[in-house]
Design a protein around this motif. Structure first.
Motif, PDB file in Angstrom:
ATOM      1  N   TYR A   1      72.983 -23.251  13.632  1.00  0.00           N
ATOM      2  CA  TYR A   1      73.286 -24.463  13.052  1.00  0.00           C
ATOM      3  C   TYR A   1      72.112 -24.663  11.770  1.00  0.00           C
ATOM      4  O   TYR A   1      70.971 -24.212  12.034  1.00  0.00           O
TER       5      TYR A   1
ATOM      6  N   VAL B   1      70.401 -27.699   9.748  1.00  0.00           N
ATOM      7  CA  VAL B   1      70.109 -29.077   9.517  1.00  0.00           C
ATOM      8  C   VAL B   1      69.057 -29.198   8.496  1.00  0.00           C
ATOM      9  O   VAL B   1      68.364 -28.239   8.334  1.00  0.00           O
TER      10      VAL B   1
ATOM     11  N   LEU C   1      64.438 -30.514  11.230  1.00  0.00           N
ATOM     12  CA  LEU C   1      64.552 -30.863  12.671  1.00  0.00           C
ATOM     13  C   LEU C   1      63.377 -31.723  13.006  1.00  0.00           C
ATOM     14  O   LEU C   1      62.167 -31.159  12.772  1.00  0.00           O
TER      15      LEU C   1
ATOM     16  N   ILE D   1      71.529 -21.273  20.561  1.00  0.00           N
ATOM     17  CA  ILE D   1      71.760 -21.823  19.599  1.00  0.00           C
ATOM     18  C   ILE D   1      70.404 -21.648  18.593  1.00  0.00           C
ATOM     19  O   ILE D   1      69.112 -21.894  19.092  1.00  0.00           O
TER      20      ILE D   1
ATOM     21  N   VAL E   1      68.541 -23.126  15.552  1.00  0.00           N
ATOM     22  CA  VAL E   1      68.659 -24.212  14.544  1.00  0.00           C
ATOM     23  C   VAL E   1      67.579 -23.933  13.410  1.00  0.00           C
ATOM     24  O   VAL E   1      66.503 -23.653  13.451  1.00  0.00           O
TER      25      VAL E   1
ATOM     26  N   ASP F   1      65.983 -25.025  10.038  1.00  0.00           N
ATOM     27  CA  ASP F   1      65.513 -26.005   9.254  1.00  0.00           C
ATOM     28  C   ASP F   1      65.486 -25.639   7.663  1.00  0.00           C
ATOM     29  O   ASP F   1      64.808 -24.911   7.434  1.00  0.00           O
TER      30      ASP F   1
ATOM     31  N   ASP G   1      62.289 -22.383   8.960  1.00  0.00           N
ATOM     32  CA  ASP G   1      61.982 -21.940  10.154  1.00  0.00           C
ATOM     33  C   ASP G   1      63.102 -22.200  11.141  1.00  0.00           C
ATOM     34  O   ASP G   1      63.993 -22.854  10.888  1.00  0.00           O
ATOM     35  N   THR G   2      63.294 -21.506  12.300  1.00  0.00           N
ATOM     36  CA  THR G   2      64.188 -21.500  13.396  1.00  0.00           C
ATOM     37  C   THR G   2      63.729 -21.741  14.560  1.00  0.00           C
ATOM     38  O   THR G   2      62.675 -21.450  15.100  1.00  0.00           O
ATOM     39  N   THR G   3      64.373 -22.832  15.214  1.00  0.00           N
ATOM     40  CA  THR G   3      64.144 -23.008  16.730  1.00  0.00           C
ATOM     41  C   THR G   3      65.140 -22.824  17.436  1.00  0.00           C
ATOM     42  O   THR G   3      66.492 -22.787  17.051  1.00  0.00           O
ATOM     43  N   GLN G   4      64.806 -21.987  18.338  1.00  0.00           N
ATOM     44  CA  GLN G   4      65.862 -21.463  19.443  1.00  0.00           C
ATOM     45  C   GLN G   4      65.884 -22.006  20.648  1.00  0.00           C
ATOM     46  O   GLN G   4      64.897 -22.568  21.265  1.00  0.00           O
ATOM     47  N   LEU G   5      67.227 -22.306  21.070  1.00  0.00           N
ATOM     48  CA  LEU G   5      67.620 -22.871  22.565  1.00  0.00           C
ATOM     49  C   LEU G   5      68.557 -22.016  23.221  1.00  0.00           C
ATOM     50  O   LEU G   5      69.470 -21.552  22.806  1.00  0.00           O
TER      51      LEU G   5
END
Lengths: 309, 309
Positions: A15, A17, A20, A92, A94, A96, A101-105
């Motif tokens: 994704y 965005v 974030l 997922i 995400v 930014d 940077d990437t946030t991982q779920l």
């Protein structure tokens, strides 16, 4: 064919965005979907290089169906995933757009029943009959025993198929004891396994735990290989700028194709480093740049010493 | 039957994580999936109350298939969604277990072609033949014209079917001019539409823009109705503690069932407030507590004045 095993396959979503912020609502500007899990990523790289490759592991639910539909559209890749009742996980990432940077779920993965695990083991043994090499990749979904990889390694060795293991934590520790041909930890996994943060010492120690060869990925510094034939370091010709997502899986693809073709170690390592570097340089995360790969292949610096016979 | 229209249906995912931190990797401990989009939520509440309800709008791709499979398992609910080529969006609510706060990620929705939009309009006109009331709910997916709701309202009025509109922004502004029977903005949407933050004045102004009746949801304070028959306020008997997710959709379900049954306004409003409150009190977000609903129904305070005939 080359066989890759991904017990915890995934539908990978990326994704984009704007920024974030926890507790806010975000409009996702772009969605990219692809089949994932380490072994699936390795298979995609091998198929792109022209290898015949078969993917096995588990797939279930609507997400599993999406994974299989997308695999069916990949030339050179055969889907031999085993159906499970519970749904395949999503991951997922995400991104930014402001910071990059990437946030991982990461969803937890399907609960695999003992019957499904038994069905997989039978199918895996059948697939080994046509395999020139096999890679066992990634985490274990709930329900699969922690010693699963050790059993799969023994089955491969009994069938005379060389086997590469790429996992971490307790599944790696247990798998080592079954004497895989190659393990490919990164520096952190190697330190966790051996307690040593000095890669050469840690690789030697890891070999003592059972692996025939240890190839440690050291990020930008390339690969360190500790093998019965000798010890080598392989590094890209210059520092790289790009996205390291998937670079480790591309290195496994290089090592695995070299294992299947019984190439000498320096050639395997050059292939693995060139593929890994071409993945960092590719504009799309997890893909590799073919022209960069071919150009880099002759320029990887491999240094080391051959063991006395 | 009662018809609900959800042009931008969704596969709603709720993730629980220990603590959401940007740029970190998170293990999701629990995944809950359900079909979503405002009109789908409204339909689920109506079906649970024993109404025959038909859901239309668009569904496509693997996510659309998952939405339809789940709708097929809901008693009393008929799926009349129109297929589209592009995939139905996902929405992800990430619940931080530490703070209880929610971070929302919303995919953009499928690109609808002009042919798909024309197919939907034909199907909608057919469905109106058997409908006692229709609700038009939520955002518009890309490709659907911004004046879409105005056209759908005119079609419903020509067919003699009373129509409720629950949307925001430009689609609400355009829809108002087509004279829907009821619009149900929240305080923020009403202020955006009219420029006034005083709800009674804003509701009166909104009626002048074309809606026969305006029912504004004022959060914990309940509902404010400005109608040709009179003006009312309806509020729960005591302050509520719980999760307000879906409370607005439950209020729409109450108003819509009252519209279909041609109930007097005070009864419609009592039903809407009781359903909304029973949704806040339910342990699962978006569900309603039936016992609480029945108990609250007789205890909602409705005050107001009837217009001179």
């Amino acid at each position: 064919m080359i066989l890759t095993v991904t017990l915890n396959t995934a539908l990978d979503l990326t994704y984009r965005v704007r920024s974030l912020r926890p507790h806010a609502s975000h409009r996702v500007s772009e969605v990219v979907e692809r089949p994932g899990g380490k072994g699936v990523n390795v298979a995609r790289v091998l198929a792109a290089l022209g290898h015949e490759v078969t993917v096995t592991g588990f797939a279930g639910g609507g997400t599993g169906r999406e994974v299989r539909e997308r695999l069916a559209g990949t030339p050179g890749l055969v889907d031999a995933l085993v159906p499970v009742g519970a749904p395949t996980r999503r991951t997922i990432a995400v991104v930014d757009e402001r910071t990059g940077d990437t946030t991982q779920l990461n969803e937890p993965g399907p609960q695999v029943t003992s019957g499904e695990w038994a069905t997989f083991q039978g199918s895996y043994e059948d697939l080994l009959g046509a395999a020139s090499a096999v890679a066992l990749c990634g985490s274990l979904p709930p329900g699969v025993p922690v010693g699963a990889y050790a059993g799969l390694i023994r089955t491969a060795r009994a069938a005379g198929v060389p086997v590469l293991l790429d996992t971490s934590g307790e599944p790696l520790r247990r798998g080592m004891a079954a004497r895989p041909d190659i393990v490919k930890p990164n520096a952190e996994e190697l330190a966790e396994l051996t307690g040593s943060h000095e890669p050469l010492r840690a690789a030697r120690d890891a070999r003592r735990r059972g692996a025939h060869a240890v190839v440690a990925s050291l990020g930008a510094e390339g690969l360190l290989a500790h093998t019965p034939e000798g010890r080598w370091r392989a590094a890209p010709p210059a520092p790289l700028h790009g996205n390291p997502t998937g670079a480790g899986d591309s290195a496994v693809a290089g090592l695995l194709s070299g294992l299947a073709e019984r190439l000498p170690w320096p050639e395997r390592l050059a292939r693995a480093v060139a593929l890994s570097a071409a993945t960092v340089l590719a504009p799309t995360a997890g893909e590799f740049d073919r022209a960069a790969y071919e150009e880099l292949l002759g320029r990887v610096a491999v240094t080391g010493e051959v063991s006395a016979a």
